[in-house]
Design a protein around this motif. Structure first.
Motif, mmCIF file in Angstrom:
data_model
loop_
_atom_site.group_PDB
_atom_site.id
_atom_site.type_symbol
_atom_site.label_atom_id
_atom_site.label_comp_id
_atom_site.label_asym_id
_atom_site.label_seq_id
_atom_site.Cartn_x
_atom_site.Cartn_y
_atom_site.Cartn_z
ATOM 1 N N GLY A 96 10.928 -37.363 -46.063
ATOM 2 C CA GLY A 96 11.708 -37.759 -44.895
ATOM 3 C C GLY A 96 11.877 -36.646 -43.885
ATOM 4 O O GLY A 96 12.954 -36.464 -43.332
ATOM 5 N N CYS A 97 10.812 -35.901 -43.604
ATOM 6 C CA CYS A 97 10.895 -34.762 -42.684
ATOM 7 C C CYS A 97 10.843 -35.225 -41.229
ATOM 8 O O CYS A 97 9.924 -35.931 -40.822
ATOM 9 C CB CYS A 97 9.743 -33.794 -42.942
ATOM 10 S SG CYS A 97 9.792 -33.046 -44.565
ATOM 11 N N THR A 98 11.837 -34.784 -40.471
ATOM 12 C CA THR A 98 11.920 -35.088 -39.042
ATOM 13 C C THR A 98 11.899 -33.784 -38.263
ATOM 14 O O THR A 98 12.646 -32.855 -38.595
ATOM 15 C CB THR A 98 13.214 -35.861 -38.721
ATOM 16 O OG1 THR A 98 13.246 -37.053 -39.508
ATOM 17 C CG2 THR A 98 13.290 -36.232 -37.259
ATOM 18 N N LEU A 99 11.053 -33.709 -37.246
ATOM 19 C CA LEU A 99 10.915 -32.504 -36.442
ATOM 20 C C LEU A 99 12.242 -32.166 -35.768
ATOM 21 O O LEU A 99 12.846 -33.009 -35.101
ATOM 22 C CB LEU A 99 9.830 -32.686 -35.390
ATOM 23 C CG LEU A 99 9.530 -31.488 -34.500
ATOM 24 C CD1 LEU A 99 8.938 -30.356 -35.323
ATOM 25 C CD2 LEU A 99 8.587 -31.890 -33.386
ATOM 26 N N GLN A 100 12.699 -30.930 -35.972
ATOM 27 C CA GLN A 100 13.935 -30.454 -35.336
ATOM 28 C C GLN A 100 13.614 -29.555 -34.149
ATOM 29 O O GLN A 100 14.231 -29.670 -33.099
ATOM 30 C CB GLN A 100 14.788 -29.692 -36.338
ATOM 31 C CG GLN A 100 16.056 -29.110 -35.735
ATOM 32 C CD GLN A 100 16.888 -28.403 -36.771
ATOM 33 O OE1 GLN A 100 17.003 -28.870 -37.898
ATOM 34 N NE2 GLN A 100 17.469 -27.295 -36.402
ATOM 35 N N SER A 101 12.647 -28.644 -34.331
ATOM 36 C CA SER A 101 12.266 -27.749 -33.240
ATOM 37 C C SER A 101 10.851 -27.251 -33.468
ATOM 38 O O SER A 101 10.331 -27.310 -34.581
ATOM 39 C CB SER A 101 13.230 -26.549 -33.155
ATOM 40 O OG SER A 101 13.123 -25.747 -34.315
ATOM 41 N N GLN A 102 10.235 -26.767 -32.392
ATOM 42 C CA GLN A 102 8.906 -26.192 -32.497
ATOM 43 C C GLN A 102 8.756 -25.115 -31.438
ATOM 44 O O GLN A 102 9.451 -25.131 -30.425
ATOM 45 C CB GLN A 102 7.823 -27.256 -32.342
ATOM 46 C CG GLN A 102 7.788 -27.931 -30.988
ATOM 47 C CD GLN A 102 6.727 -29.013 -30.929
ATOM 48 O OE1 GLN A 102 6.063 -29.328 -31.905
ATOM 49 N NE2 GLN A 102 6.558 -29.615 -29.762
ATOM 50 N N SER A 103 7.851 -24.168 -31.700
ATOM 51 C CA SER A 103 7.616 -23.100 -30.735
ATOM 52 C C SER A 103 6.172 -22.625 -30.842
ATOM 53 O O SER A 103 5.513 -22.817 -31.858
ATOM 54 C CB SER A 103 8.575 -21.927 -30.972
ATOM 55 O OG SER A 103 8.357 -21.361 -32.250
ATOM 56 N N LEU A 104 5.700 -22.008 -29.789
ATOM 57 C CA LEU A 104 4.362 -21.441 -29.713
ATOM 58 C C LEU A 104 4.529 -19.970 -29.377
ATOM 59 O O LEU A 104 5.262 -19.622 -28.449
ATOM 60 C CB LEU A 104 3.539 -22.145 -28.635
ATOM 61 C CG LEU A 104 2.177 -21.543 -28.267
ATOM 62 C CD1 LEU A 104 1.222 -21.619 -29.447
ATOM 63 C CD2 LEU A 104 1.607 -22.246 -27.057
ATOM 64 N N THR A 105 3.867 -19.086 -30.133
ATOM 65 C CA THR A 105 3.953 -17.647 -29.895
ATOM 66 C C THR A 105 2.586 -17.131 -29.488
ATOM 67 O O THR A 105 1.608 -17.322 -30.204
ATOM 68 C CB THR A 105 4.419 -16.901 -31.166
ATOM 69 O OG1 THR A 105 5.672 -17.423 -31.564
ATOM 70 C CG2 THR A 105 4.535 -15.418 -30.919
ATOM 71 N N ILE A 106 2.542 -16.468 -28.320
ATOM 72 C CA ILE A 106 1.311 -15.865 -27.817
ATOM 73 C C ILE A 106 1.631 -14.413 -27.495
ATOM 74 O O ILE A 106 2.565 -14.130 -26.748
ATOM 75 C CB ILE A 106 0.801 -16.589 -26.554
ATOM 76 C CG1 ILE A 106 0.524 -18.056 -26.884
ATOM 77 C CG2 ILE A 106 -0.423 -15.883 -25.987
ATOM 78 C CD1 ILE A 106 0.214 -18.909 -25.679
ATOM 79 N N GLN A 107 0.853 -13.501 -28.112
ATOM 80 C CA GLN A 107 1.063 -12.083 -27.833
ATOM 81 C C GLN A 107 -0.271 -11.358 -27.822
ATOM 82 O O GLN A 107 -1.240 -11.828 -28.409
ATOM 83 C CB GLN A 107 2.025 -11.463 -28.837
ATOM 84 C CG GLN A 107 1.657 -11.678 -30.279
ATOM 85 C CD GLN A 107 2.776 -11.241 -31.214
ATOM 86 O OE1 GLN A 107 3.886 -10.951 -30.792
ATOM 87 N NE2 GLN A 107 2.478 -11.192 -32.482
ATOM 88 N N ALA A 108 -0.300 -10.217 -27.163
ATOM 89 C CA ALA A 108 -1.532 -9.436 -27.048
ATOM 90 C C ALA A 108 -1.979 -8.926 -28.416
ATOM 91 O O ALA A 108 -1.158 -8.579 -29.257
ATOM 92 C CB ALA A 108 -1.302 -8.251 -26.114
ATOM 93 N N ASN A 109 -3.285 -8.905 -28.628
ATOM 94 C CA ASN A 109 -3.907 -8.339 -29.825
ATOM 95 C C ASN A 109 -3.379 -8.943 -31.122
ATOM 96 O O ASN A 109 -3.214 -8.237 -32.121
ATOM 97 C CB ASN A 109 -3.727 -6.819 -29.848
ATOM 98 C CG ASN A 109 -4.346 -6.166 -28.634
ATOM 99 O OD1 ASN A 109 -5.434 -6.528 -28.222
ATOM 100 N ND2 ASN A 109 -3.623 -5.231 -28.050
ATOM 101 N N ALA A 110 -3.093 -10.227 -31.117
ATOM 102 C CA ALA A 110 -2.600 -10.889 -32.329
ATOM 103 C C ALA A 110 -3.008 -12.356 -32.283
ATOM 104 O O ALA A 110 -3.316 -12.903 -31.231
ATOM 105 C CB ALA A 110 -1.089 -10.779 -32.424
#
Length: 126
Positions: A96-110
């Motif tokens: 019964g998993c419901t999405l609470q939050s999400q994020s995208l991380t973009i950084q140099a050299n990673a």
């Protein structure tokens, strides 16, 4: 090694999976003492956090985890199953998993990555 399945499909590119349970402990006090006499579970909540590599070839691959904007209103709940690849045994089933939050991380050299937090209705051991 673990195999992660969401909605019955094997999920690739998962970097980490964290499953937490909170039992809402409340201390029980009595008159005449500042010390609690016992702790009583009052409510339960389950949370699942998933990190995965951002897939550049097909950014629309969400593996049943992500949604944008109003799409969350029609997103079905998911069941996440963690399977030990060596033994084939189920380690955990998060239902019964419901999405609470999400994020995208973009950084140099990673590597770029996506993170999703979901609330669960039940967490069952293997």
């Amino acid at each position: 090694m673990m195999e992660i399945r969401i909605g019955g499909k094997q999920v690739g590119w998962i970097r980490s999976l964290q499953v937490n349970e909170d039992f809402g402990l409340e201390p029980a006090y009595v008159v005449g003492s500042i010390m609690p006499q016992e702790h009583t579970p009052q409510h339960w909540s389950g949370m699942l956090a998933v990190d995965r590599f951002y897939v550049r070839k097909n950014p629309n691959i969400t593996y049943g985890i992500g949604a944008n904007g109003e799409a969350i209103l029609s997103m079905p709940v998911a069941t996440v199953v963690v399977i030990d690849k060596a033994s084939g045994e189920r380690v955990r089933m998060i239902e019964g998993c419901t999405l609470q939050s999400q994020s995208l991380t973009i950084q140099a050299n990673a590597y770029s990555g996506e993170h999703a937090t979901l609330q669960a209705l039940a967490i069952r051991p293997g």
